[in-house]
Motif scaffolding. Structure first.
Motif, PDB file in Angstrom:
ATOM      1  N   ILE A 274       7.189   4.263   3.336  1.00  0.00           N
ATOM      2  CA  ILE A 274       6.222   3.661   2.400  1.00  0.00           C
ATOM      3  C   ILE A 274       6.393   4.248   0.997  1.00  0.00           C
ATOM      4  O   ILE A 274       6.415   3.517  -0.005  1.00  0.00           O
ATOM      5  CB  ILE A 274       4.775   3.887   2.913  1.00  0.00           C
ATOM      6  CG1 ILE A 274       4.553   3.084   4.203  1.00  0.00           C
ATOM      7  CG2 ILE A 274       3.761   3.487   1.847  1.00  0.00           C
ATOM      8  CD1 ILE A 274       3.237   3.377   4.885  1.00  0.00           C
ATOM      9  N   LEU A 275       6.522   5.573   0.935  1.00  0.00           N
ATOM     10  CA  LEU A 275       6.687   6.223  -0.373  1.00  0.00           C
ATOM     11  C   LEU A 275       7.978   5.780  -1.067  1.00  0.00           C
ATOM     12  O   LEU A 275       7.995   5.529  -2.275  1.00  0.00           O
ATOM     13  CB  LEU A 275       6.703   7.749  -0.193  1.00  0.00           C
ATOM     14  CG  LEU A 275       5.346   8.430  -0.039  1.00  0.00           C
ATOM     15  CD1 LEU A 275       5.529   9.901   0.283  1.00  0.00           C
ATOM     16  CD2 LEU A 275       4.515   8.265  -1.311  1.00  0.00           C
ATOM     17  N   MET A 276       9.039   5.660  -0.276  1.00  0.00           N
ATOM     18  CA  MET A 276      10.313   5.267  -0.892  1.00  0.00           C
ATOM     19  C   MET A 276      10.237   3.825  -1.414  1.00  0.00           C
ATOM     20  O   MET A 276      10.706   3.525  -2.525  1.00  0.00           O
ATOM     21  CB  MET A 276      11.443   5.400   0.129  1.00  0.00           C
ATOM     22  CG  MET A 276      12.822   5.181  -0.492  1.00  0.00           C
ATOM     23  SD  MET A 276      14.122   5.535   0.667  1.00  0.00           S
ATOM     24  CE  MET A 276      13.726   4.391   1.955  1.00  0.00           C
ATOM     25  N   LEU A 277       9.629   2.908  -0.609  1.00  0.00           N
ATOM     26  CA  LEU A 277       9.484   1.524  -1.065  1.00  0.00           C
ATOM     27  C   LEU A 277       8.646   1.470  -2.335  1.00  0.00           C
ATOM     28  O   LEU A 277       8.938   0.702  -3.270  1.00  0.00           O
ATOM     29  CB  LEU A 277       8.841   0.687   0.050  1.00  0.00           C
ATOM     30  CG  LEU A 277       9.694   0.459   1.303  1.00  0.00           C
ATOM     31  CD1 LEU A 277       8.876  -0.259   2.377  1.00  0.00           C
ATOM     32  CD2 LEU A 277      10.936  -0.351   0.967  1.00  0.00           C
ATOM     33  N   LEU A 278       7.603   2.302  -2.366  1.00  0.00           N
ATOM     34  CA  LEU A 278       6.725   2.323  -3.548  1.00  0.00           C
ATOM     35  C   LEU A 278       7.487   2.815  -4.777  1.00  0.00           C
ATOM     36  O   LEU A 278       7.364   2.245  -5.868  1.00  0.00           O
ATOM     37  CB  LEU A 278       5.529   3.248  -3.254  1.00  0.00           C
ATOM     38  CG  LEU A 278       4.469   3.332  -4.354  1.00  0.00           C
ATOM     39  CD1 LEU A 278       3.822   1.971  -4.586  1.00  0.00           C
ATOM     40  CD2 LEU A 278       3.396   4.369  -3.981  1.00  0.00           C
ATOM     41  N   MET A 279       8.306   3.879  -4.577  1.00  0.00           N
ATOM     42  CA  MET A 279       9.076   4.419  -5.694  1.00  0.00           C
ATOM     43  C   MET A 279      10.114   3.411  -6.182  1.00  0.00           C
ATOM     44  O   MET A 279      10.344   3.267  -7.395  1.00  0.00           O
ATOM     45  CB  MET A 279       9.777   5.714  -5.279  1.00  0.00           C
ATOM     46  CG  MET A 279       8.834   6.861  -4.954  1.00  0.00           C
ATOM     47  SD  MET A 279       7.802   7.374  -6.333  1.00  0.00           S
ATOM     48  CE  MET A 279       9.007   8.077  -7.424  1.00  0.00           C
ATOM     49  N   VAL A 280      10.737   2.680  -5.247  1.00  0.00           N
ATOM     50  CA  VAL A 280      11.727   1.667  -5.632  1.00  0.00           C
ATOM     51  C   VAL A 280      11.034   0.554  -6.432  1.00  0.00           C
ATOM     52  O   VAL A 280      11.530   0.106  -7.474  1.00  0.00           O
ATOM     53  CB  VAL A 280      12.418   1.077  -4.387  1.00  0.00           C
ATOM     54  CG1 VAL A 280      13.323  -0.101  -4.778  1.00  0.00           C
ATOM     55  CG2 VAL A 280      13.235   2.152  -3.677  1.00  0.00           C
ATOM     56  N   TYR A 281       9.862   0.143  -5.942  1.00  0.00           N
ATOM     57  CA  TYR A 281       9.146  -0.940  -6.627  1.00  0.00           C
ATOM     58  C   TYR A 281       8.722  -0.513  -8.036  1.00  0.00           C
ATOM     59  O   TYR A 281       8.902  -1.260  -9.003  1.00  0.00           O
ATOM     60  CB  TYR A 281       7.912  -1.341  -5.811  1.00  0.00           C
ATOM     61  CG  TYR A 281       7.139  -2.450  -6.456  1.00  0.00           C
ATOM     62  CD1 TYR A 281       7.535  -3.785  -6.314  1.00  0.00           C
ATOM     63  CD2 TYR A 281       6.005  -2.161  -7.230  1.00  0.00           C
ATOM     64  CE1 TYR A 281       6.826  -4.804  -6.933  1.00  0.00           C
ATOM     65  CE2 TYR A 281       5.294  -3.181  -7.866  1.00  0.00           C
ATOM     66  CZ  TYR A 281       5.714  -4.496  -7.707  1.00  0.00           C
ATOM     67  OH  TYR A 281       5.026  -5.504  -8.341  1.00  0.00           O
TER      68      TYR A 281
END
Length: 336
Positions: free
Chosen positions: A75-82
Motif C-alpha cells: 500500500i505504501l509503495m503504491l501510494l508513493m508511486v502515485y
C-alpha cells in the motif's frame, strides 16, 4: 567479519547505489545532443523512491507479522508511486498519470525488492554471527568447567603424596614441595589461559613426573621422552596431564617393582603426538572407567574436552592388551 565492518559496508553500499541512481540519466543519455540534466527533477524522484525503500526497511524491521507487513508495504509503495506520478503530471513532465504509474511501479518494485533482499541477506549473516558467538561462549564455558576439574584433582593427589613423605621424614621433602609450588604456580597463572607454549606444558609434566617418581621410588621405571620441532607452539594448558596422571594411578596399584611406564610426547609439523603405556592390575580392568570418573576427570570428560577443542582434528585411541594400557593421542594443531 565484525558487526561494525558490516554496518560500514552497508552504509557505503547505500550511498553508492543512490549516487549511481541519481546520475544514471546522465550515464544513459548524457551523450545525446541537447540533453539537459534536471537536478531538481532527479532529486525529487530520488526522494520519493528512497522514501519508499526506507519505509519498507522500517516496517519490515519493526513488525513481526509478515502478512501485515507485506500488505502495508504494498500500500505504501503504491501510494508513493502515485504521489510521485501526480507530482510529475502537475509539473508537466508526463502527459498521463496512468502511463507514469505503471512505468514507475516496475521501477519501484525492482528497487524495493533489491534492497529488501540485501537487508534479508545482511540479517541472515548477523543471525549466523550471533549463533556462532553464542556457541563459542557455550563451548568456552564448558571448557572452563572441564579444566577446573583438573586442578583440585591434581592438588589432592600430590598433597596425599607429600603427607606420606612427611610421615616418613623424607629429606627430599622441601624439594618436592618446591616442585609442587612450581606446578601450582603453572596451574594458577597458565592454566586459566586458552593457550600456553608447549615448552611450559612439558616443564609442568616433567615436574609432575619428578614428584610421582619421588613418591613411587623403585615401584615404577619411567621412560619419558619429549621431542619437538617448535617449543613455542601453543596448546591448551593441562591437555595431556590427565592421561599421564592416570597412567601413574594404574601403575601404582600394579604388583611388582620397576613396572615400566612409557610417556612419549612429540611435536612435528604442527602435529602433536602423545603415547602413554603402562601396566595395570587385571582386577582393575573392569573398573577402569570407574577409576577415571572417581579421579574427578573421567575418560568421558577428557574425550569431551578434546572434542570441543579440536573437533575432527584429533584422534584418541585407548587400547588394553595383556594387562598393558595404551593411550595414543594425535592432535592436528593446524586446524585450530
Amino acid at each position: 567479519m565484525k558487526y561494525k565492518n558490516i554496518r560500514e559496508l552497508e552504509i557505503i553500499f547505500h550511498i553508492a547505489f543512490w549516487v549511481i541512481y541519481f546520475f544514471y540519466p546522465v550515464m544513459e543519455k548524457g551523450w545525446e545532443d541537447h540533453y539537459h540534466f534536471d537536478v531538481e527533477k532527479e532529486g525529487i524522484e530520488l526522494l520519493f523512491i528512497s522514501s519508499s525503500v526506507y519505509l519498507a526497511y522500517f516496517i519490515f524491521k519493526k513488525v513481526s507479522n509478515r502478512t501485515f507487513v507485506i500488505l502495508v508495504w504494498v500500500i505504501l509503495m503504491l501510494l508513493m508511486v502515485y504521489v510521485s506520478c501526480y507530482w510529475s503530471v502537475i509539473s508537466c513532465m508526463y502527459c498521463h498519470i496512468r502511463i507514469c504509474f505503471f512505468s514507475r511501479l516496475a521501477e519501484y518494485l525492482f528497487v524495493n525488492i533489491f534492497f529488501l533482499a540485501f537487508w534479508g541477506f545482511k540479517k541472515n549473516i548477523m543471525n549466523q554471527r550471533a549463533l556462532e558467538k553464542s556457541e563459542r561462549n557455550r563451548i568456552n564455558a564448558e571448557l572452563n568447567g572441564l579444566k577446573a576439574q583438573v586442578n583440585p584433582h591434581f592438588l589432592f593427589n600430590t598433597l596425599n603424596m607429600l603427607y606420606s613423605n612427611a610421615l616418613l621424614k623424607d629429606e627430599g621433602l622441601p624439594d618436592k614441595i618446591l616442585k609442587l609450588s612450581d606446578n601450582l604456580h603453572y596451574m594458577l597463572h597458565e592454566g586459566g589461559k586458552n593457550r600456553v607454549e608447549l615448552s611450559k606444558e612439558i616443564t609442568f609434566i616433567e615436574d609432575y613426573i619428578s614428584l610421582q617418581k619421588a613418591r613411587l621410588a623403585d615401584k615404577i621405571e619411567i621412560n619419558f621422552k619429549s621431542t619437538t620441532d617448535d617449543l613455542s607452539q601453543k596448546i591448551p594448558p593441562l591437555l595431556l596431564i590427565p592421561f599421564i596422571e592416570n597412567a601413574f594411578k594404574y601403575s601404582s596399584v600394579a604388583k611388582g617393582k620397576k613396572i615400566p611406564l612409557i610417556i612419549d610426547i612429540k611435536l612435528k609439523e604442527k602435529k602433536l603426538h602423545l603415547y602413554v603405556e603402562n601396566q595395570y592390575d587385571s582386577k582393575y580392568s573392569d573398573n577402569q572407567e570407574t577409576i577415571w570418573k572417581s579421579s574427578g576427570i573421567g575418560l568421558t570428560n577428557t574425550k569431551k574436552r578434546l572434542t570441543l577443542l579440536y573437533p575432527e582434528a584429533h584422534e584418541l585411541i585407548i587400547a588394553t592388551e595383556n594387562n598393558i594400557f595404551k593411550v595414543t593421542l594425535t592432535v592436528d594443531l593446524m586446524n585450530k
